[in-house]
Design a protein around this motif. Sequence first.
Motif, mmCIF file in Angstrom:
data_model
loop_
_atom_site.group_PDB
_atom_site.id
_atom_site.type_symbol
_atom_site.label_atom_id
_atom_site.label_comp_id
_atom_site.label_asym_id
_atom_site.label_seq_id
_atom_site.Cartn_x
_atom_site.Cartn_y
_atom_site.Cartn_z
ATOM 1 N N ILE A 126 0.856 -1.190 0.000
ATOM 2 C CA ILE A 126 0.000 0.000 0.000
ATOM 3 C C ILE A 126 0.893 1.240 0.000
ATOM 4 O O ILE A 126 1.741 1.403 0.889
ATOM 5 N N ALA A 127 0.707 2.073 -1.005
ATOM 6 C CA ALA A 127 1.486 3.325 -1.097
ATOM 7 C C ALA A 127 0.843 4.361 -0.176
ATOM 8 O O ALA A 127 -0.093 5.064 -0.555
ATOM 9 N N ILE A 128 1.348 4.431 1.054
ATOM 10 C CA ILE A 128 0.745 5.269 2.091
ATOM 11 C C ILE A 128 0.775 6.747 1.731
ATOM 12 O O ILE A 128 -0.228 7.464 1.881
ATOM 13 N N GLN A 129 1.926 7.231 1.236
ATOM 14 C CA GLN A 129 2.029 8.652 0.929
ATOM 15 C C GLN A 129 1.098 9.034 -0.216
ATOM 16 O O GLN A 129 0.452 10.087 -0.195
ATOM 17 N N LYS A 130 1.001 8.153 -1.218
ATOM 18 C CA LYS A 130 0.106 8.433 -2.343
ATOM 19 C C LYS A 130 -1.344 8.429 -1.879
ATOM 20 O O LYS A 130 -2.155 9.241 -2.327
ATOM 21 N N LEU A 131 -1.682 7.525 -0.941
ATOM 22 C CA LEU A 131 -3.033 7.497 -0.379
ATOM 23 C C LEU A 131 -3.330 8.806 0.339
ATOM 24 O O LEU A 131 -4.427 9.369 0.214
ATOM 25 N N CYS A 137 -5.711 13.767 3.604
ATOM 26 C CA CYS A 137 -5.466 13.838 5.053
ATOM 27 C C CYS A 137 -4.237 13.007 5.386
ATOM 28 O O CYS A 137 -3.839 12.130 4.597
ATOM 29 N N PRO A 138 -3.584 13.220 6.540
ATOM 30 C CA PRO A 138 -2.424 12.409 6.923
ATOM 31 C C PRO A 138 -2.813 10.941 7.085
ATOM 32 O O PRO A 138 -3.897 10.633 7.594
ATOM 33 N N VAL A 139 -1.941 10.033 6.646
ATOM 34 C CA VAL A 139 -2.199 8.593 6.722
ATOM 35 C C VAL A 139 -1.005 7.924 7.389
ATOM 36 O O VAL A 139 0.147 8.202 7.052
ATOM 37 N N TYR A 140 -1.287 7.010 8.343
ATOM 38 C CA TYR A 140 -0.233 6.299 9.071
ATOM 39 C C TYR A 140 -0.478 4.800 9.027
ATOM 40 O O TYR A 140 -1.623 4.346 9.023
#
Length: 725
Positions: A126-131, A137-140
């Motif tokens: 899962i590409a967290i930064q792209k999500l 919104c910030p994603v962690y």
Amino acid sequence: MGITIALAGNPNSGKTTLFNSLTGSNQFVGNWPGVTVEKKEGKLKGNKEVTITDLPGIYSLSPYTLEEVVARNYLLNEKPDAILNIIDGTNLERNLYLSTQLLELGIPTVMAVNMMDVVEKTGDKIAIQKLSDKIGCPVYEISALKNKGVMEAAKAAIKASTSKKQEVVPYFSPEVEAAIASISQLLGEQVPVSQKRFVAIKLFERDDKISQVLNSIPDVEQIIAGEERQKDDDAESIITSDRYEYITEITSEILRKGKTEKLTTSDKIDRVVTNRWLALPIFAVVMWLVYYISVSTVGSWLTDWANDGVFGEGWSLFGMDIPGIPVLVGNALSALNVAPWLEGLILDGIVGGVGAVLGFVPQILVLFIFLAFLESCGYMARVAFIMDRIFRKFGLSGKSFIPMLIGTGCGIPGIMASRTIENERDRRMTIMTTTFIPCGAKLPIIALIAGALFNGASWVAPSAYFVGIGAIIISGIILKKTKMFAGDPAPFVMELPAYHWPRISDVLRSMWERGWSFIKKAGTIILLSTIFIWFTSNFGFVNGHFGMVEDLSDGLLAAIGRGIAWIFIPLGWGDWQAAVAAVTGLVAKENVVGTFGVLFKYAEVSEEGQEIWATLATSFTALSAYSFLVFNLLCAPCFAAMGAIRREMNNAKWFWFAVGYQTLFAYAVSLCVFQLGSLFTGGGFTIWSAVAILVVALFIYLLFRPYKQATKYEIQIPGIKKKAI
């Protein structure tokens, strides 16, 4: 000033596990949807200024169920400082639907993608930064179960709470976005700026919970109607379609599935345990083993030790003889030279009554360990799926079985869990039937009857569980054919969680919480009840004078019992002791055992050491004992559970109908058990045998009569009255 962070996410996404990790709370996590049915609060570990609120698991902010109403009302009215949105990383597309709605609320939001350890095992990426860029919104990444990344996500939510509002990335089609903007302008000052987009979308969807605003804004209807004509679809479908197109676009860009196509371990297990033909036999065997081990083997050994040792004469440890509590208390009272009546109250009333109940705590703890394991590992979610096949045939969905599973610990949270059912008729029927499942408070009655009357036979305890299941199914079929409950069952949508070995700490925590609740009740309600029972059984009028009686049959309780005992004569247990025990069980089901502990005395009654259970056996036959057991399993629950029914029904008439139905149904089934059992075992034909046959005939008729609601529909033709076809 304090900060409030709301945890929001889909059912079974790991919210409550995250809540426990962040707050250190002892809230138990069940591995199926519907465990949290109202918001819970706790303080963030290391920062008491931050309050964490665990909201019910929901799939959307379109409130079809009471749990969705609780979550939406809280977010709109309480206005938390930030939302920590928990996402199941193994099911992104399903979870992101709620995320899009949360972002529309205008509340600063941080997304936590949970179960990343499972995602990595499957080989997914899962590409967290792209999500984060796409969703706005910030994603962690977190793993709530392994406590990884949880504090980082919480700190991000605290930081986000300083923002004034959440900026939303436009993602509807340009036409719909323009319509929403127009509706937002028409709202004027009627709605806060931060909530305008959310309310505008809900108006566009024709959400009946907000539609009253339409009365003052006539232009809104024109905008919606225009978009419906342009899209050739209803408003809600337009919004839903646009959401999923947006979500599909996101997931296609940020999710890379692993190359392996092999079945997972969970899939392989499910091929067996959810098999159309094997599922129910496996479930029956599992529950038989649970009750057999809890009541007839391990639990029985521990309970014998508690009854004969701790609450009996005593036990030996490393060659030392340790006296039991009654002996120690008796010696202390003798040394203090207390009055005979006070000695009787303490020994026979308090120690005898409460001790009779607490003696069954080991069996209850063993049962709760098994139930906690089945819940945590994921099997109970499969049971709900399996039971959906059966329940749907008589008009209920698998959602109705979830409260019943929760009710095996205590009927009160089981009744409250009915809030997950959106259909009001189904919800009321579930409330009425949930307490048929034996809860922890009924286990002492089951163990008492199994041990005293059936010599610990392994079939008694499991049969009590399946009597409850049978009562639910029969009640469902009968009630669904009445006008009050007729209608299609609610849809049942649930992701089956992957099987996993639960943490020992979670299982033990669940066992202790449920067991401690039982013990606290023994120290409060049951203590007061046994004192009342001792006083009313040992005091009465003799020769016109009120005072302490030598024979319990002369006491006030005996007089009350004889006044109502005739009601239970057709059920086979018409003596005053059994009648009083059944009535006191309405205060708390454990009181049935506590009452017998007081009335039959806890001390030895013969030179051979024959104690209360053997004495009790002389008052029942096997048939009358099982009839007594069935009645107490199915009749109206304890006062606390009745209070929960009253609150959830929110209607006095429905409450009395529910309690009346439960009691009448229990009486009818108990009558049939005893009378037909007596007839088939050579007891002879009596007038009550005829009544029992008529009751069975009535049950059969109600079960198999045509379901008119399923074959008759009404159509409306312009200019012609409604016609049934």
